[in-house]
Design an enzyme around this catalytic site. Structure first.
Site, short mmCIF file in Angstrom:
data_model
loop_
_atom_site.label_atom_id
_atom_site.label_comp_id
_atom_site.label_asym_id
_atom_site.label_seq_id
_atom_site.Cartn_x
_atom_site.Cartn_y
_atom_site.Cartn_z
N GLY A 202 0.83 -1.20 0.00
CA GLY A 202 0.00 0.00 0.00
C GLY A 202 0.86 1.25 0.00
N CYS A 203 0.23 2.37 -0.27
CA CYS A 203 0.95 3.64 -0.38
C CYS A 203 1.46 4.12 0.98
CB CYS A 203 0.06 4.69 -1.03
SG CYS A 203 -1.58 4.84 -0.28
N TYR A 204 0.54 4.21 1.94
CA TYR A 204 0.96 4.63 3.28
C TYR A 204 2.00 3.67 3.84
CZ TYR A 204 -2.98 7.93 4.11
OH TYR A 204 -3.86 8.98 4.09
N THR A 205 1.78 2.38 3.59
CA THR A 205 2.65 1.37 4.18
C THR A 205 4.06 1.45 3.63
OG1 THR A 205 1.77 -0.18 2.57
CG2 THR A 205 0.79 -0.21 4.74
#
Lengths: 347, 347, 347, 347
Positions: free
Chosen positions: C149-152
């Site tokens: 994921g992007c945030y991750t």
């Protein structure tokens, strides 16, 4: 106190109307309705009203509204008002309609531009076009007011003195208008998503936007002749504001002062119309949150044309503010009662 | 009518102050001053005031101002107020200072964080920290009020009840704050240019921002212990608004209702502080243009921490609105006089 | 040439993937699919591709795609990939999945956070978490890659060296992340409308966002211990970018250089990870349009904590760029093939 | 490899030029200069270049540059290039000038619009106006190329076919153009501050903008007659992009297809000019980051006028991209070498 009802309170114009009416000294809001949110607290939808407005969205019961309210504001999609309003309603209360249903004099013109049947032909006669600075005498005694569109308010008022005084060529008018995104409403549409609108500008509905016949009709009244013009709306990445850059051929040589005098003749006493100084032009930021229309112009001697720039807040002078101005006229209040809103900058 | 003077009226906070005071029923603005614009019409700088405010920017003559005005608002860069204000001024009028000069109790702390000499040590005793919800008793009789900073107002008020009630670990506090660009002021700087700020977000002055000691001092008063915390400001691409996301370790197990009761104990009667419902969190859009501070929180059982979110309009509750709230207290008016501003959305 | 298929090409990540693959020297795009746009020209949806990509959106026929393509990129809502991918598909082609279905090791954790049944448990073993800088050895031989994921991506890579080296207290981690609006996708939702998102900032899904367990799991691998942390996402008014401001308690006294050496040990040779100089911190504008992750940090001696800031373009390193990086690893190409994109500023 | 020098690399156009040249397969950048940043690392000013470009800003030594470089790009304020360039420089290297000094054929016209003396009259003869799609034959053998302005590129190319084919009334042309803020450059000015530009739109330099004579001159060449037109620039709250909405009276009745054929005759083979389909109009988002110019038009039968809309990225086709296109022509490369940039959306 004027008892007011708002139908369709959950659109951006409805919410702005509530903001203005809550700060109006002579108004008590009796009822707000919103089809899709019946029974819901308004401040759970528009959380800016947290703790300061505990109203519940109700279902629209038009006759009850008419009975309870001195004035009803209707902010509904076009084609709906004609189905809701009838003689009985108008015999009981005043109606100020934000939609397009009663703006055009001729139902046929409506049907041509809106591609929809007009189901309220008989009421058209009753309707007064609520452009306050132009029609305030008729508004005073109206039962049904067609609140003008946002683009139209800005465009008509910016150009009208020049047309009334016969200084421009009627075949030469071009209005290049730029609007903030609230003008597109709160409905779901891919084209209104943040990432589709942010950091870009576009023209849309070129030579086919529905505000065109409204502008043409009203400007025609100023000179007694039919007018065809070009109106090009643009979507601009900002929340609020309309800037109309208008072009026309001057019939003769005029100085800045010649034209200035014309604008002062028409608008010198108008509280809500502010003329900029020579060399200064309106910007939407200077009217944001207020009911002002700023107008400036420049004569281009090289081409013999005039450029007029008008700026409004589309949700205020272009919708809810003008609606309240209409209400003030209807009820004999000073026109700027509750509308002495100082534009907020930066906002 | 309270006669008011504004020193430094051409910054964003100064302009917002004018907007609020013009709509205040008990205030008459006597004088506005602006060093770089002496003799110029204010509405040629801030054109939103076109036609509705014809004031001229004057040179600052502090004793004349003190004589003419019941209250002087000073919006000057830090380090200047201490050179302008003296006992003589304070013997003639009340002063509400927007700058940092009188906010910190100890001049030494000021000098450490501001890297500048403090030239008004003797006046520090006279100054009251104008955080209205906390210090209103002291404010009533003050002569000199240090109007709190924007980040600090939002941060202190969001966390204070938890600290006063001793429910969080004082070593665990982290404030991650996000501000709109008006917070950077109107001065010329490459880093404030549109294209440098638009479409990006950054943290700045990490672990070194000058609002840190102000927050720490005020929170320390709530518990009688020294507090060191982390404060990280971020610049966000929007005009107005501060969102403070605050983190702390809970000393014990608490339910939502336990903590809710604490907030209600402190803020249940405060007009300007609005608590969001469980599961709802503040957003800066809901307070824009108003003097409200919205507060919401969530307990994370997995980590034993609490997350508190506060939101204000940095130019209103974070500057000019709070200044007017202070003035209202000083002059015995209801605190929300002239401040019942409905947040404007979308704006 | 690597033959590639894209399933779900009409989301923002899908479109960005197409942009990157079109400029990749070793890729031929065989098929693009989009459920709601079958038969439609892609460049009538994303007009940036006018004249330069004449592809038609096809219906997804997974086995045909598997036969025709060396690699399939899947950009579908969570819960769908598990229903589309099976052993047969994986026996024919490589799959890089943008969704969350195969990111978490334990289906139970997935079901807890996603509130949905996991219908592909048997495939979980086959999946490799495609965080290239960490797992490139495993990626080389994978059949099924769960693209992070992007945030991750931003959070894990920013904190991992500190955890792997045991310098921070595992109970103290807080990640305060800010994302642009493309992160919310192209689906219709009132909360993604321009006027709802513009000129405001908010925290959302506080202590409950689905990227939390993904971050925790991956960081746990770095130290062999379970980690619980706080992750708070914020929606920021900009199209692209993620900024993660991460906080943790240092176990001991460390200098800037001590920590710097740790970051250099892990990332000194990484093309896509750029460490900022002391005193300089990442901003999303500096990575926009590129596959870079910028990392900077500051030690706060007053509180004994470290603040680490990471910045990525959520559509590139946070989605499509990393997917292509995974593809490059899978096919034995230099990792930055087709990914030497210079960040675009101002953009 | 073409050896290139960039003078004035720290403006937005200079930075964008570097981005494009770094990705150009046939260019080696020898020297970059920036008066105010001599000795400073470029990537400390434009941090997007962190780790990928380690160039130092040098002082401009024009003869050394001329000796070392096959081509020099000059991005300097108007009036400076004429003082730097001389016959000796042009005998040693090619020069592509981004400024206005060599764009107008007649120094007198320059002096009238720029209110400044023209100090390079003798070199004017040598200069070729670098509008690639129009002048590529002359560009091939030029020594000094005047790279066109941003507004002018978009305006001229949008209207030129109509004028060349004689279908519009030359007295009727109005260009209403909207530009992103990068067009205002990186200089310090209150009017370029974020809060002054965000959330507002304005017209500026009405009937007096310096690009007017440049547009008029080039369009005059297409028909052999003098042209006077109205050009109105607007500042739009976005980083990049120009949209030109052009109006003109058609001399006769024409169908969409009639006009379409004209545009295809002129631009059918142009890689960088993309004609939109009937009913579709350009938007700046679709060209962002690329060298494309998108053109669409509509005939308004009611008024007998045509509306032509053109869109470019002002920093690419309006500046640096076109400069590289000119370079490609000068050195005999395919025009789109290094310029097959896919527009980035959302960006």
């Amino acid at each position: 106190m004027i008892k007011a009802g708002i139908i369709g309170v959950t659109g951006y114009a409805g919410s702005e109307l509530l903001r203005i009416l809550m700060q109006h000294p002579e108004v008590e809001i009796k009822t707000i309705t919103a089809k899709s949110y019946v029974g819901m607290k308004y401040n759970e939808i528009y959380e800016n009203y947290r703790d300061i407005n505990e109203s519940i969205c109700e279902e629209m019961d038009i006759y009850k509204l008419a009975q309870d309210c001195d004035v009803i504001f209707m902010a509904l999609p076009h084609g709906v008002a004609t189905k809701v309003i009838d003689e009985k309603v108008l015999s009981m209360t005043k109606v100020i309609d934000f939609g397009a249903d009663f703006r055009l004099k001729y139902a046929d013109v409506y049907e041509e531009w809106y591609k929809a049947e007009h189901s309220g032909r008989e009421l058209l006669k009753s309707a007064v076009y609520g452009l306050c600075e132009v029609n305030r005498q008729d508004i005073k005694n109206a039962r049904l007011i067609a609140n003008p569109g946002c683009y139209t308010t800005c465009s008509i008022l910016s150009l009208r003195p020049l047309i009334a005084e016969g200084v421009i060529d009627l075949d030469s008018i071009i209005i290049d208008a730029k609007s903030g995104v609230t003008g597109a409403g709160r409905g779901l549409s891919t084209s209104s998503l943040y990432c589709e609108v942010n950091e870009t500008i576009k023209a849309y509905k070129i030579a086919s936007h529905r505000h065109t016949p409204e502008i043409e009709e009203q400007l025609s009244y100023a000179c007694g002749k039919d007018i065809n013009l070009i109106f090009t709306p643009h979507l601009t990445p900002m929340n609020r504001g309309i800037l109309a850059t208008c072009y026309a051929k001057l019939k003769d040589k005029y100085t800045y002062d010649d034209i200035r005098k014309i604008y002062e003749k028409y608008y010198g006493d108008e509280y809500f119309i502010r003329l900029t100084k020579e060399g200064v032009f309106p910007e939407t930021r200077w009217v944001k949150g207020s009911n002002f229309l700023d107008i400036g112009f420049k004569i281009d001697e090289r081409t013999g044309k005039i450029i007029v720039v008008g700026a409004i807040d589309n949700l205020v002078k272009g919708a809810s503010g003008q609606a309240v101005q209409n209400m003030n006229i209807l009820f004999g209040l000073p026109e700027n009662t509750g509308l002495q809103l100082v534009p907020m900058f930066p906002a």
